[in-house]
Design a protein around this motif. Structure first.
Motif, mmCIF file in Angstrom:
data_model
loop_
_atom_site.group_PDB
_atom_site.id
_atom_site.type_symbol
_atom_site.label_atom_id
_atom_site.label_comp_id
_atom_site.label_asym_id
_atom_site.label_seq_id
_atom_site.Cartn_x
_atom_site.Cartn_y
_atom_site.Cartn_z
ATOM 1 N N ILE A 18 0.835 -1.213 0.000
ATOM 2 C CA ILE A 18 0.000 0.000 0.000
ATOM 3 C C ILE A 18 0.865 1.256 0.000
ATOM 4 C CG2 ILE A 18 -2.031 -1.102 0.994
ATOM 5 C CD1 ILE A 18 -1.343 0.274 3.674
ATOM 6 N N LEU A 19 2.060 1.169 0.585
ATOM 7 C CA LEU A 19 2.972 2.304 0.487
ATOM 8 C C LEU A 19 3.348 2.553 -0.976
ATOM 9 C CD1 LEU A 19 5.295 1.686 3.553
ATOM 10 C CD2 LEU A 19 3.938 3.748 3.157
ATOM 11 N N LYS A 20 3.592 1.481 -1.704
ATOM 12 C CA LYS A 20 3.926 1.611 -3.118
ATOM 13 C C LYS A 20 2.739 2.155 -3.917
ATOM 14 C CE LYS A 20 5.530 -1.063 -7.112
ATOM 15 N NZ LYS A 20 5.927 -2.419 -7.607
ATOM 16 N N PRO A 202 -4.532 -5.155 -1.826
ATOM 17 C CA PRO A 202 -3.157 -5.618 -2.068
ATOM 18 C C PRO A 202 -2.485 -6.215 -0.833
ATOM 19 C CG PRO A 202 -3.191 -3.237 -1.878
ATOM 20 C CD PRO A 202 -4.624 -3.682 -1.851
ATOM 21 N N ILE A 203 -3.120 -6.090 0.345
ATOM 22 C CA ILE A 203 -2.502 -6.654 1.560
ATOM 23 C C ILE A 203 -3.450 -7.618 2.279
ATOM 24 C CG2 ILE A 203 -0.875 -4.763 1.943
ATOM 25 C CD1 ILE A 203 -2.855 -3.691 4.096
ATOM 26 N N LYS A 204 -4.384 -8.200 1.546
ATOM 27 C CA LYS A 204 -5.321 -9.120 2.198
ATOM 28 C C LYS A 204 -4.614 -10.336 2.787
ATOM 29 C CE LYS A 204 -6.910 -11.497 -2.039
ATOM 30 N NZ LYS A 204 -6.319 -10.629 -3.071
ATOM 31 N N HIS A 205 -3.473 -10.698 2.225
ATOM 32 C CA HIS A 205 -2.738 -11.868 2.721
ATOM 33 C C HIS A 205 -2.149 -11.652 4.115
ATOM 34 C CE1 HIS A 205 0.171 -9.229 0.838
ATOM 35 N NE2 HIS A 205 1.140 -9.832 1.503
ATOM 36 N N ILE A 206 -2.056 -10.390 4.558
ATOM 37 C CA ILE A 206 -1.549 -10.128 5.919
ATOM 38 C C ILE A 206 -2.646 -9.567 6.810
ATOM 39 C CG2 ILE A 206 0.815 -9.804 5.109
ATOM 40 C CD1 ILE A 206 -1.008 -6.747 6.367
ATOM 41 N N CYS A 207 -3.843 -9.419 6.280
ATOM 42 C CA CYS A 207 -4.955 -8.835 7.041
ATOM 43 C C CYS A 207 -5.424 -9.808 8.114
ATOM 44 C CB CYS A 207 -6.108 -8.484 6.116
ATOM 45 S SG CYS A 207 -7.578 -7.873 6.972
ATOM 46 N N TRP A 208 -5.547 -9.315 9.327
ATOM 47 C CA TRP A 208 -5.941 -10.160 10.455
ATOM 48 C C TRP A 208 -7.311 -10.808 10.234
ATOM 49 C CZ3 TRP A 208 -9.630 -9.348 14.595
ATOM 50 C CH2 TRP A 208 -9.537 -10.313 15.605
#
Length: 217
Positions: A18-20, A202-208
């Protein structure tokens, strides 16, 4: 496992997508200079960016700079911001800010000097500093960040923006403070909405929530 024990650099790596995606993306307030940004940030408190963008052109046609605002008064300002929530209080704040600063080039750009002005808290100061591209002294914690950061699993849930900011500052490395708050905010505005579009995240793989339930919250 304690979700909140991840090391700073680990979270920075996890949030890199998400920073990118959002790094240096302009704030949704449609400002054209630092003076306009300060005024619009003050007006946007408990109101929508879209509403402030709507009234801004007519407002700045009459008050194009800090000097013109400083020379005015509440009664002259109110007709131009009457569609803004709490316009009376905000008119007082803006006149006092303008009379304190006097000129656009005097606008301060540190946390202490910005928050010393009426109507500017830490969230607003963080936004102004981020858009002015000066070193961050905190992390933007707007309503989107307050909702999304706990959902991701960054911090425990809280409705207190100051508490949320402090918790984020404790777990995230300082070198990403300037962009991470707005990146999470943009994620919340576009994808991780109250009814989130997890398939686009883009970050669902690290979403709690996603990791725990295998689905959207």
């Amino acid at each position: 496992m304690n979700l909140f024990e991840d090391q700073n650099d680990e979270w920075a790596e996890k949030l890199a997508p998400i920073l990118k995606k959002y790094k240096e993306k302009k704030h949704p307030l449609d400002y054209h200079n630092l003076y306009q940004l300060v005024v619009m940030v003050v007006l946007s408190a408990q109101d929508s960016d879209a509403n402030i963008n709507t009234i801004a052109p007519a407002l700045f046609a009459v008050f194009p700079n800090m000097e013109s605002l400083a020379a005015s008064n509440k009664e002259a300002l109110i007709p131009h911001i009457s569609k803004v929530r709490n316009f009376g209080t905000k008119a007082n704040w803006l006149i006092e800010i303008a009379q304190t600063i006097q000129k656009d080039e005097n606008i301060p750009l540190t946390m202490d000097t910005l928050t010393a002005l009426k109507g500017i808290g830490r969230k607003s100061a963080n936004v102004i500093m981020r858009e002015a591209n000066v070193p961050a002294e905190g992390i933007i914690a707007d309503l989107h960040v307050i909702r999304v950061a706990p959902r991701i699993g960054l911090i425990p849930e809280s409705k207190d923006g100051i508490k949320v900011e402090k918790q984020l500052m404790q777990i995230l490395p300082k070198n990403i403070w300037g962009e991470i708050g707005m990146s999470i905010s943009f994620l919340g505005r576009e994808i991780c909405r109250p009814k989130p579009k997890c398939e686009d995240c883009p970050i669902k793989h690290i979403c709690w929530y996603y990791r725990l339930k295998g689905q959207c919250p």
